[in-house]
Scaffold this motif. Structure first.
Motif: not given
Length: 315
Positions: A120, A143, A146
């Motif tokens: 991130s 984000d 991930s």
């Protein structure tokens, strides 16, 4: 004679140039076994557009080594906090040097990566993004991609030219889940389970979306006890529960996750609260002495967690 020699030198020179041009053309359009073109790709990450080199061999992806291992890729260096590494990955990463979790610039240069991947934008030290880009092409995960290990694996497959490998790995995992889900249902029916992590003198009850709880509740379909249902939504900052609060833990089965000899472990076992819990009374407590794959998201971690849950609930 001199003319013939000069002429032959000219012909050989032209032939060599042709070979070079042909090789270059093949490199630019050659295909991998999975049907992908062997060339650099330009993608959009959390920071904008970035060009990813074809077939990167020295990849740094701190705290995402699970996805690399699942794709058969060995990182140039592995995430660490001091001497702490992801224990469950060590069978795959034996001998791989460590690099501190925040990727210090000197250590990063020493690792000599040809691709750097961050989970991130928040995981990059302020003001250092441009410096990493000078070391090697740098991809920063969004984000949402991930946080979901399935999406992370698919994106990683795209970046590393292993999209088919990612698809196969996910298909294999789903097949494993299907069988395990049926076996567990046959073994315990609608009985509930909870995961309790002891770290130091603190106790952490897994919310239904926290790490290994995704495997337990969502993949395997094991019922949640009421105490877990009532927990707040999982946030980045994880709050411990008090020993006294565990009196309300109404699970039929408990996975007790900790390293051996954690300070809070003996205190827990000797307490009247612990002895009064339903799962303890029924003898349905399963001690897991390697917490590393229970407290991270990833395909390799999830498979290991699933195996441990299966061994415990279907024996």
């Amino acid at each position: 004679m001199a003319f013939r020699i000069k002429y032959m030198e000219f012909i050989i020179g032209v032939f060599c140039v042709a070979l070079i041009l042909t090789a270059c053309g093949q490199n630019g359009s050659a295909h991998k076994g999975n049907g992908q073109t062997e060339q650099d790709i330009t993608v959009t990450d959390a920071m904008g557009k970035v060009t990813i080199p074809n077939n990167p061999r020295r990849v740094l992806a701190p705290n995402m080594e699970d996805s690399l291992v699942a794709l058969g890729v060995t990182p140039a260096a592995q995430w660490s906090i001091g001497t702490t590494v992801h224990d469950y990955l060590q069978p795959y990463l034996k001998g791989v040097p460590k690099i501190e979790w925040d990727l210090p610039l000197e250590q990063t240069i020493k690792a000599n990566p040809d691709l750097i991947i961050f989970s991130s934008a928040a995981s990059i030290k302020k003001g250092q993004y441009e410096k990493y880009k000078k070391i090697a092409p740098t991809y920063v995960f969004k984000d949402a991609e991930s946080a979901d290990w399935r999406k992370q694996l698919q994106v990683m497959g795209q970046l590393l030219g292993k999209e088919e490998k990612a698809k196969e790995a996910l298909a294999d995992y789903d097949a494993k889940v299907k069988k395990a889900r049926a076996d567990i249902k046959a073994a315990i029916g609608d009985e509930s389970a909870a995961i309790l992590w002891v770290f130091g003198k603190q106790y952490y009850l897994f919310e239904n979306t926290r790490y290994a709880a995704n495997v337990l509740y969502h993949d395997l379909g094991v019922a949640q006890p009421d105490m877990v249902k009532k927990l707040p939504k999982a946030e980045t900052n994880w709050s411990p529960v008090s020993l006294e609060a565990l009196a309300d833990l109404d699970a039929d089965h408990i996975f007790l996750v900790s390293r051996p000899n954690e300070a809070g472990l003996e205190q827990l076992k000797q307490s009247s609260v612990w002895k009064s819990i339903l799962a303890v009374k029924k003898g349905n407590v399963y001690e897991m002495e390697d917490p590393s794959h229970w407290t991270i998201n990833g395909l390799v971690a999830s498979k290991l967690t699933m195996d441990k849950i299966m061994e415990s609930l279907t024996k």
